[in-house]
Design a protein around this motif. Sequence first.
Motif, mmCIF file in Angstrom:
data_model
loop_
_atom_site.group_PDB
_atom_site.id
_atom_site.type_symbol
_atom_site.label_atom_id
_atom_site.label_comp_id
_atom_site.label_asym_id
_atom_site.label_seq_id
_atom_site.Cartn_x
_atom_site.Cartn_y
_atom_site.Cartn_z
ATOM 1 N N ASP A 126 -38.007 29.136 10.003
ATOM 2 C CA ASP A 126 -38.191 27.879 9.279
ATOM 3 C C ASP A 126 -37.597 28.036 7.875
ATOM 4 O OD1 ASP A 126 -38.898 25.360 8.525
ATOM 5 O OD2 ASP A 126 -41.017 25.541 9.109
ATOM 6 N N GLU A 127 -36.418 27.492 7.680
ATOM 7 C CA GLU A 127 -35.700 27.576 6.407
ATOM 8 C C GLU A 127 -35.594 29.008 5.885
ATOM 9 O OE1 GLU A 127 -36.440 24.517 3.587
ATOM 10 O OE2 GLU A 127 -37.056 23.068 5.096
ATOM 11 N N PRO A 128 -34.902 29.856 6.650
ATOM 12 C CA PRO A 128 -34.821 31.281 6.263
ATOM 13 C C PRO A 128 -34.058 31.494 4.965
ATOM 14 C CG PRO A 128 -33.290 30.800 8.068
ATOM 15 C CD PRO A 128 -34.146 29.578 7.891
ATOM 16 N N LEU A 129 -33.235 30.534 4.574
ATOM 17 C CA LEU A 129 -32.389 30.749 3.401
ATOM 18 C C LEU A 129 -32.940 30.128 2.123
ATOM 19 C CD1 LEU A 129 -28.752 30.468 4.749
ATOM 20 C CD2 LEU A 129 -30.287 32.421 4.611
ATOM 21 N N ALA A 130 -34.040 29.385 2.230
ATOM 22 C CA ALA A 130 -34.562 28.730 1.034
ATOM 23 C C ALA A 130 -34.851 29.767 -0.043
ATOM 24 C CB ALA A 130 -35.824 27.952 1.372
ATOM 25 N N GLY A 131 -34.172 29.659 -1.178
ATOM 26 C CA GLY A 131 -34.413 30.570 -2.292
ATOM 27 C C GLY A 131 -33.668 31.885 -2.204
ATOM 28 N N VAL A 132 -32.868 32.063 -1.147
ATOM 29 C CA VAL A 132 -32.108 33.305 -1.012
ATOM 30 C C VAL A 132 -30.708 33.063 -1.562
ATOM 31 C CG1 VAL A 132 -31.101 34.904 0.658
ATOM 32 C CG2 VAL A 132 -33.417 34.018 1.018
ATOM 33 N N ASN A 133 -30.179 34.003 -2.367
ATOM 34 C CA ASN A 133 -28.864 33.738 -2.947
ATOM 35 C C ASN A 133 -27.782 33.750 -1.863
ATOM 36 O OD1 ASN A 133 -27.075 36.105 -2.963
ATOM 37 N ND2 ASN A 133 -28.757 37.059 -4.087
#
Lengths: 255, 315
Positions: free
Chosen positions: A177-184
């Motif tokens: 569930d949104e694995p990239l949220a907040g990941v550069n």
Amino acid sequence: MSEPLLQVDGITKRFGGLTAVDDVGFSLEPGTITALIGPNGAGKSTLFHCVSGFIRPDGGTVRFNGRGVSRRSAHGRAQLGMVRTFQIPTAFNRLTVFENVELAARDQPADRLVGALVPGLGRLRRSAIRTRTNDLLETFGLADKADDLAGELSGGQRKLLEFARVLMTEPQLLLLDEPLAGVNPALGERLFAHVNRLRSDHGMTFLFVEHDIRTVMDHSDRVLVMAQGALIADGDPETVRRDPAVVEAYLGGGE
Amino acid sequence: MELLAEIGPWGAVATVAGIYAIFAMGLQVQVGHGGVDNFGQVAFFLIGAYASTILVEQHGMGLVAGTLAGMAIAMVAAVIVALPTLRLRGDFLAITTLAFGEILRNVAVNERGLTKGSAGIDAFTFRIDIVRELRRSLRDQDILVDRLAPLLILTWVLVLVVALVTWLLLRTPWGRVLRAVREDDAAVRALGKNAFAYRAQAMALGAAWAALAGTLYAWNQVHFSPSGFEPIVTFAGFVIIIAAGLGTIWGTVLMAILIQGVLIEGSRYWLDTGLPNAQEASLRYMVVGLALMLIVRFRPQGLFGSRAEMAAADE
Ligand SMILES: Nc1ncnc2c1ncn2[C@@H]1O[C@H](COP(=O)(O)OP(=O)(O)OP(=O)(O)O)[C@@H](O)[C@H]1O
Ligand SMILES: [Mg+2]
């Protein structure tokens, strides 16, 4: 054609008067990477909760690997190899980063109370688990944080930690569930490179929620689109992007 | 030879402190590691005291068998309480377990056939059969022992055994998963582990320790009644584990000595206020309350807890 790994039929979930998920059905073939998109509040996370067993839907069935799992508990489904992550990343704050990943391994005899009472049980397995934990932390750039408490990590690092942790369970199907949220972005690319490797080396299957359309285009074989609880489009990324119903859902939502 | 021939009042204080150390160790497993806010720990203390006493005194069971039976019954009761309540979180769980303790105390008052009600019940086998026999046979070898010494020694041997077993068990992968459940139980379930089972097991283990403490309490009192099982017993346990630091094992033992021993039981021997007894008792609790407030204010992780962990928990 092979049997689908995941078969979801007629999932419906209501919260009071709101139908958060409305008769959604789809199936996933093994070794595929599928994106699930839709505006905020479309019901994507609620669908994940229903599929993974965290909430009981008002209707519908879930089959995994050819067996009905609709009545199974969340942990029972995870044991079968269907593992999910959370939109708001979870971490075991007062455990170290290393422990967070290490404890997730399956088949640890001593993580059951009876096993823990037998001294030395599972020692060999434990050292294999340690090695694997170190490899995963390395992969996600968390190796130098291994001994820190997970509560000290930044939001993006928690996402990565959670990803490392679920991989430790050696799942067949990962629901992200949104694995990239907040990941550069650079790390995000590495994460998806890893996803691709897991798919090609281990035949793992992925379903992920993502808002960034570029990521979706680049990394999925297929896209499912939800709006207002219903599945409104399903197809390869290019086709879905041109689908007028999808454009409408995204652009028309703000009227 | 004189081996603890005269242990004096501090020996009696030390026995009570040891009993509370074991009792609080159970809470430490449940609250400190499992995150289960069990406010009814006194219920399992009561079960241990009454079950072992009834089995030993009325049914002729051996002391060891009676003690183990009391622990087993408490564990079963813990799992039964866990079934409906462990899915509740925080406040609701606290209130439900608190009520459970009060219900059992009232059962003990009213089930006179079993418990002799508020008149109380005798647990004299240990004091009479064991201690008296022991002292007689040692006297034949010219060794003098205080009649309170055997229970003092037994209690502290058990404190060490309980602390060691708890410490070892919580260091295993099982203990690690239990702490993970405390941090985030949904995330544990998502990994394929039955979070509920871990919390129920923590409840049962903690209940076993409370029951063991209850049996020792019965032997120490010789005569006891339901009035010894007020909620204050649970709260005293909470004071010990909070002051020591949630999760600490050896700190809990030290805190039981300091709080239950030196402050509550022992203060009458070193603190001379000249006040009437009842007022002095109230004063003791005020001092304990003040000490706890100071600790929570200036050292929220407890005297032996880790500040880093405390900070990480708030994320
Ligand atoms: N536990 C709940 N109780 C009541 N309503 C809820 C609950 N969970 C979700 N909803 C509602 O259901 C709808 C779908 O929510 P959901 O979280 O599934 O959306 P989403 O597609 O994941 O959105 P986002 O992209 O913002 O994460 C929303 O309108 C939300 O307010
Ligand atoms: Mg969502």
